[in-house]
Enzyme design. Structure first.
Site, PDB file in Angstrom:
ATOM      1  N   GLU A 133      89.809   5.612  10.535  1.00 44.34           N
ATOM      2  CA  GLU A 133      90.963   5.408  11.116  1.00 44.34           C
ATOM      3  C   GLU A 133      91.039   4.645  11.554  1.00 44.34           C
ATOM      4  OE1 GLU A 133      88.052   6.972  12.165  1.00 44.34           O
ATOM      5  OE2 GLU A 133      88.038   8.796  11.710  1.00 44.34           O
ATOM      6  N   HIS A 143      85.129  15.892  22.131  1.00 44.14           N
ATOM      7  CA  HIS A 143      86.175  16.745  21.520  1.00 44.14           C
ATOM      8  C   HIS A 143      87.326  17.162  22.561  1.00 44.14           C
ATOM      9  CE1 HIS A 143      83.830  15.602  18.114  1.00 44.14           C
ATOM     10  NE2 HIS A 143      84.446  16.436  17.573  1.00 44.14           N
ATOM     11  N   LEU A 150      87.478   8.455   6.182  1.00 41.78           N
ATOM     12  CA  LEU A 150      86.916   8.221   7.698  1.00 41.78           C
ATOM     13  C   LEU A 150      87.233   6.788   7.959  1.00 41.78           C
ATOM     14  CD1 LEU A 150      85.980  11.235   6.024  1.00 41.78           C
ATOM     15  CD2 LEU A 150      84.430  10.784   8.332  1.00 41.78           C
ATOM     16  N   GLN A 187      91.915  14.459  13.718  1.00 42.83           N
ATOM     17  CA  GLN A 187      91.330  16.060  13.739  1.00 42.83           C
ATOM     18  C   GLN A 187      90.782  15.964  15.619  1.00 42.83           C
ATOM     19  OE1 GLN A 187      88.828  16.126  10.302  1.00 42.83           O
ATOM     20  NE2 GLN A 187      89.699  16.313   9.433  1.00 42.83           N
ATOM     21  N   GLU A 210      92.492  12.995   7.530  1.00 44.41           N
ATOM     22  CA  GLU A 210      91.464  13.683   6.802  1.00 44.41           C
ATOM     23  C   GLU A 210      91.706  14.769   6.830  1.00 44.41           C
ATOM     24  OE1 GLU A 210      89.210  12.166   9.730  1.00 44.41           O
ATOM     25  OE2 GLU A 210      89.244  10.140   9.814  1.00 44.41           O
TER      26      GLU A 210
END
Ligand SMILES: Cc1ncc(C[n+]2csc(CCOP(=O)(O)OP(=O)(O)O)c2C)c(N)n1
Lengths: 325, 320
Positions: free
Chosen positions: B58, B128, B56, B80, B29
């Site tokens: 994956e 994240h 998007l 990402q 991406e």
């Protein structure tokens, strides 16, 4: 042989799959084949018809119900059966078995135990053909159950977006194990594929000639750079989802329904398009071939336990043993 | 060679290998503009066909790379966010990784999974901040975790050239760091550890950014104890020989690893040491807690990450 008509070739491929599968089913029930099989019996017209439109350079990604696709693409039935018996003569040297049988040299990227998993893999092969300007096409086979897997729809999108030379072949046999397609899918799958921009159509999956015509069109379109296609083959499996079903009584289809579809046996339909003498000759030829395959497979050797992790890494990296004293 | 930024090293490895081998291509991406900086300039140089901005999707592009690899390319897939690997664990662990064995050696699947910015990104909170390399090691995927720019260059190069799937985790804490590199850059073989600092009394096995924590602690404790710092560099397969030689030389072992304690890499090093190494004191480990989910508030984020004080305590504990 060279001048043999497509009608005869389709019949031969279907007969090969049928006999192979019937023998496998019997060998599964006796336990000679471990893990059982997902019989393809009834759906032969799809594998035979689609693979008739392909060359050896084209690739296919198959499913858990993959024997028909692997054989139709040209794999040696002897080595295929040896694989099911887990011997070192098998296509995968006994490492794959029914759900992973592959013959990469013939463009068979393997049966696959995960529903829908082959769709993006075929799209990836198609992407690399496109990049290198090679005149090759990829086909992904999957069942109606796979249409509920997100990864398949992601693959539709990428393939359409990038105009990849890939044909998505849905074998809609009406059931995902016991779940009827009417209780699984919202909307019409052909329209769904069309909405992604795939050239989408449905075809009678019990008629090998109809499948072969539709597949040839889809493959031609791919070769001409016209982008991906979706082909829904309306078909039926005559046996249970898995050979295990023959052992436990599962009841989700009524006998009349199975009987109606059996009356449309694709082999019988195709046999009417070939002269009787040829049918008899092909039948005899295939019976001999399968007898030889059984003999060949039974004579094979099991791999050694210490070789269990051979081929895990392409560069021969070895792993630590699990038990150390 | 001079000063080399970690991020530049990853980018340089991609540039060099793509120039050398036209089978190498990149999926991900925002890779055209090089959002993460690792793919910067690749699109201008190598074009649409080799640097592919994906939607998007994956799961699809991860297996697309598998299919392309089976058909003869050498794809790199950039993610990402490290936790996106949970989304594609099927496609990596269950598809790409297994094909070589399951086909009896008929195919190679040379895909590189590149995760620039793994681990806590200070303030990016729960979804994240994971550092999921132990999962990959557990299933047997070749997994690397470079701690310096030259190792980032060399390990990525080896990953790109490897015939098997390889996951490359670049710690977010290191992306902006710079190393003084002497000599030429070259490939670093997978499965080879690096001794960053020689010492006599304690071996500290450190991974990723913890290597720098360990070096700082070793320096700070230099009057008190002589610490050897070893970076395995490859989480799987592990260079057990180098780790064993160091641990048996010093007789004492501490592992510092920025991942959850339960079933993590540090636990594997300790278990192996308990089974096989000749130590004079029970080994220790410094890790995130069991099942840690990184909270948003910076103080809480940092509270869960292994730090120098904990390492200092652990070193003192094994010296007792
Ligand atoms: C992702 C996934 N979910 C569940 C299963 C278990 N499973 C194997 S085959 C199957 C049914 C598949 O149905 P369909 O795709 O229609 O193919 P068919 O069996 O009819 O050929 C299921 C649920 C699986 N293998 N993979």
């Amino acid at each position: 042989m060279g001048a043999e008509s497509r009608a005869v070739r389709l019949y031969r491929t279907m007969r090969l799959i049928r006999e192979f599968e019937e023998r496998c089913l019997a060998m599964s029930l006796t336990g000679e084949i471990v893990g059982g099989i997902h019989p393809y019996i009834g759906q032969e017209a799809v594998a035979a018809g689609v693979c008739a439109a392909l060359t050896q350079d084209d690739v296919v990604a198959s499913t858990h119900r993959g024997h028909g696709h692997v054989l139709a693409k040209g794999a040696d039935p002897k080595r295929m059966l040896a694989e099911l018996l887990g011997t070192t003569d098998g296509l995968n040297r006994g490492r794959g078995g029914s759900m992973h049988a592959a013959d990469v040299g013939l463009g068979v990227y393997g049966a696959n135990g995960i529903v829908g998993a082959g769709a993006p893999i075929a799209a990836g092969a198609a992407w690399s053909f496109q990049q290198r300007g090679e005149d090759r096409v990829a086909v992904a086979f999957f069942g109606d159950g796979a249409l509920s897997q997100g990864v398949v729809l992601e693959a539709f999108n990428l393939a359409a977006l990038w105009r990849l030379p890939v044909v998505f072949v849905c074998e809609n046999n009406g059931y995902a194990t016991s779940l009827p397609v009417g209780r699984a899918l919202a909307g019409d799958p052909v329209e769904r594929a069309a909405a992604f921009g795939l050239a989408a159509r449905a075809v009678d999956g019990m008629d090998a000639e109809a499948v072969a015509d539709a597949a040839a069109q889809a493959v031609e379109r791919c070769r001409a750079g016209g982008g991906p296609a979706y082909l829904e083959c309306r078909t039926y499996r005559f046996h249970g989802h898995h050979s295990y079903e023959e052992q436990v009584a599962l009841n989700y289809r009524d006998d009349a329904e199975v009987g109606d579809w059996r009356a449309r046996d694709p082999l019988r339909t195709q046999s009417t398009r070939v002269d009787e003498a040829t049918v008899r000759a092909v039948d005899a030829e295939i019976t001999t071939l399968i007898d030889e395959a059984v003999e060949f497979a039974r004579a094979g050797r099991a791999p050694e336990p210490h070789e269990a992790l051979d081929h895990l890494y392409a560069d021969g990296t070895t792993t630590r043993p699990g038990v150390m004293i | 060679m001079g000063a080399l930024a970690y991020i530049t090293a990853l980018n340089q490895a991609l540039h060099d290998e793509m120039a050398r081998d036209d089978r190498v291509c990149v999926f991900g991406e925002d890779v055209r503009i090089g959002l993460t900086q690792t793919t910067k300039g690749l699109h201008e140089r190598f074009g649409d066909g080799r640097v592919v901005d994906t939607p998007l999707s994956e799961q699809a592009f991860t297996s697309l790379a598998t299919g392309a690899a089976m058909a003869g390319q050498r794809p790199v897939v950039e993610y990402q966010i490290p936790s996106l690997l949970y989304l594609v664990f099927e496609q990596i662990a269950n598809q790409a990784h297994k094909f070589s064995l399951m086909t009896g050696g008929q195919v190679e699947v040379p895909v590189t999974y590149l995760v620039p910015g793994s681990g806590s990104r200070s303030g990016m909170a729960g979804q994240h901040s994971d550092h999921p390399y132990s999962l990959f090691a557990h299933v047997g995927i070749k997994t690397v975790l470079p701690a310096t720019a030259s190792d980032a260059y060399g390990l990525l190069l080896s990953a790109l050239r490897d015939p098997d799937p390889v996951a490359v985790f670049a710690p977010s804490a290191l992306m902006g760091t710079v190393e003084e590199v002497t000599g030429e850059l070259g490939p670093v073989p997978l499965g080879s550890a690096r001794i960053h600092r020689a010492g006599e009394d304690v071996t500290v096995v450190a991974t990723g950014q913890c290597v720098h924590t360990a070096l700082a602690v070793a320096e700070a404790m230099a009057d008190e104890v002589s610490v050897e710092v070893v970076d395995p560099r490859t989480i799987y397969p592990v260079d057990w020989e180098t780790i064993r030689a160091s641990a048996e030389k010093t007789g004492r072992l501490v592992v510092i690893d920025d991942a959850n304690r339960m079933s993590g890499f540090a636990g594997e090093v300790l278990a192996t040491a308990a089974e096989q190494f000749d130590l004079v004191a029970p080994p220790r480990r410094v890790t995130r807690p069991d099942g840690a989910v990184i909270p948003y508030a910076l103080v809480l984020d940092q509270a869960l990450l292994p730090n120098g004080d904990q390492l200092t305590d652990a070193i003192r504990a094994v010296l007792k």
